[in-house]
Design an enzyme around this catalytic site. Structure first.
Site, PDB file in Angstrom:
ATOM      1  CG  HIS A  13       6.837 -24.242  13.073  1.00  0.00           C
ATOM      2  ND1 HIS A  13       6.619 -23.994  11.451  1.00  0.00           N
ATOM      3  CD2 HIS A  13       6.939 -23.091  13.453  1.00  0.00           C
ATOM      4  CE1 HIS A  13       6.704 -22.639  11.504  1.00  0.00           C
ATOM      5  NE2 HIS A  13       6.584 -22.100  12.412  1.00  0.00           N
TER       6      HIS A  13
ATOM      7  CE  LYS B 119      13.856 -23.723  11.846  1.00  0.00           C
ATOM      8  NZ  LYS B 119      14.572 -22.522  12.056  1.00  0.00           N
TER       9      LYS B 119
ATOM     10  NE  ARG C 147      -2.212  -1.360   3.551  1.00  0.00           N
ATOM     11  CZ  ARG C 147      -2.414  -1.652   4.602  1.00  0.00           C
ATOM     12  NH1 ARG C 147      -3.744  -1.470   4.946  1.00  0.00           N
ATOM     13  NH2 ARG C 147      -1.559  -2.163   5.673  1.00  0.00           N
TER      14      ARG C 147
END
Ligand code: BG6
Length: 484
Positions: A240, A182, A51
């Site tokens: 996770h 990871k 924006r």
């Protein structure tokens, strides 16, 4: 040193929320690192869309500052930095209106991969997908990347999946869980499926239990509003920790390919049993003389949101029946330390007699910091005086084993963004997987919300509430110490 690279095909990457926190902290620094590693083709373009009333130069300046603050810009060659910034462009856009969309469409290259990163709240996902379609940007070469939180329960996740599926095929949707990017998390699969040693023992006959710990030292300062609506269950466990559990528990997929891997993860999630009230402990950190408490960070003195959670989970299938998975995660704990510990059973009989001592084999996968894998084995204590057993680690710290630089850890986002460009969905969550994870988490969350349960207080810098210790003690087990 940066890791070995294979350049990817030319692409246009549009980042909605291109001036936001995630873009500045993670996405752009990751792209810059890949650029320096020679992985970004010359024609690649990154277009920030947000924006703010910026032009391309303002955006470059903004991102240059971000790269100095959060990325490698200080160390990098000035020419590299300039060349990278030259690949940036910017479009002022109204995510839920019509302004800016035609300009965006006109900037995109023809015949190159087009990826749109939704680095915005989930309430904007549907509107963005709709407009990409309306303005002719939802072609076959298009990929969209969506950030977590993917909904806040099963119903909202289903709704999001439905809304995205109106305009995009599942093969075009990349739901990010950065834990899957990871290094050590992928190494977990390499260790399990690249060695003969572990897999025959990888079941409830030989494994006593598994512990998954994701401990953080940070609190929720600066994001209290979001976090207080989420809590550790939604922020960390549903995604996770669930992904880590899946990779530990899944059956070997036939191939390291997206659907083969995701099919196996899905089966694990579906085999998870409901969690009973006495198998979960929730906590909330207290303040110190110098540090605010959770409720101060959250801005709500009566908040019942948990900043810590410990769970005993069960997987009802042939491989795992009888082997519990203990999960815990929390903010403001003792150290930042994440690890998975696979604790093997005792030998069936000690030929040395109980006085020699007994030790269990524990395979520890350290996610962060100091990534590596350690296997605790029992040997004879050196010296005369009979047979006494001790436990020594066979330690493979990646940095030691692979030499300096080899483990310059590539940030999870670098790998995942490059996978989007390569069109590889293996490390992204599929629609049914996300929904199954919510289907497991929802009743747990609803149970404590409906009961009006207040989380237990714990000291900042501790290992969480003492009841979390009890969760294991009552089973004759104990948590591993949270170590640096
Ligand atoms: C994010 C959570 O997904 O993961 C955060 O929203 C958390 O609350 C973070 O701090 C942890 O990620 P990492 O990579 O630092 O372990």
């Amino acid at each position: 040193m940066v890791s070995r690279t294979i350049p990817v095909d030319a692409f246009d990457l549009v980042i909605f929320g291109g001036t936001g926190d995630l873009a500045r902290r993670k996405i752009l620094p990751s792209l810059f690192h890949r650029f320096c590693a020679g992985q970004m083709p010359e024609g690649a373009r990154i277009i920030g869309a947000a924006r703010s009333d910026f032009d391309a130069d303002d955006y470059r300046k903004n991102i240059s500052e971000a790269l100095h603050e959060f990325g490698d810009a200080e160390k990098a060659d000035k020419a590299d930095l300039k060349a990278f910034l030259d690949q940036l462009d910017y479009v002022k856009i109204d995510a839920l209106g019509e302004d800016g969309w035609e300009t965006l469409a006109s900037k995109l290259g023809r015949g190159v991969i087009q990826a749109f990163y939704f680095s915005v709240g989930p309430s904007l996902f549907e509107g963005l997908a709709e407009r990409l379609h309306k303005y002719g940007m939802a072609g076959e070469q298009t990929r969209i990347v969506v950030e977590k939180p993917f909904g806040r329960d099963l119903a909202s996740a289903r709704e999001l999946n439905r809304a995205l599926a109106l305009h995009f095929d599942e093969k075009q949707i990349y739901r990010i869980d950065h834990y899957l990017g990871k290094e050590t998390v992928q190494n977990l699969m390499a260790v399990r499926f690249g060695n003969m040693l572990f897999e025959p023992l990888w079941n409830s006959q030989y494994i006593d239990h598994i512990q998954i710990t994701v401990a953080e030292t940070v609190g929720v300062a600066g994001r209290g509003e979001y976090y207080d609506r989420a809590g550790a269950m939604r922020d960390m466990v549903q995604n996770h920790l669930m992904q880590l559990l899946c990779l530990i528990a899944m059956e070997p997929p036939a191939k390291f390919e997206p659907d083969a891997v995701r099919d196996e993860k899905l089966k694990v999630i579906r085999a998870l049993e409901p969690v009973a009230p006495d198998e979960i402990v929730r906590g909330q950190y207290e303040g110190t003389d110098t540090q605010p408490s959770y409720v101060e960070h959250a801005g709500d003195k009566s908040s019942k949101t948990e900043s810590f959670v410990a769970i005993k989970a069960h997987i009802s299938n042939w491989r795992w029946a009888g082997t519990p998975f203990y999960l815990r995660t929390g903010k403001r704990l003792k150290h930042r330390a994440s690890e998975i510990a696979v604790v093997f059973k005792d030998t069936p009989h000690s030929i040395f007699g109980e006085e020699a001592g007994r030790h269990r084999n524990i395979l520890t996968i350290r996610l962060q910091p100091n990534e590596g894998i350690e296997l605790g084995v029992t040997i004879k204590e050196p010296g005369p005086g009979g047979m006494r057993l001790i436990d020594v680690p066979l330690d493979m710290s990646f940095a030691d084993a692979l030499g300096d630089g080899a483990t310059d850890v590539v940030d999870a986002y670098e790998r995942l963004i490059m996978d989007v460009i390569r069109g590889n969905q293996t490390l992204f969550m599929r629609d049914d997987e996300v929904e199954a994870a919510w289907a497991w988490a929802d009743p747990i969350i609803n149970a404590f919300v409906d009961a009006g349960d207040t989380p237990l207080p714990y000291d900042s810098g501790s290992a969480g509430p003492s009841d979390a210790l009890m969760l294991m003690h009552q089973d004759g087990r104990r948590w591993r110490e949270i170590r640096k």
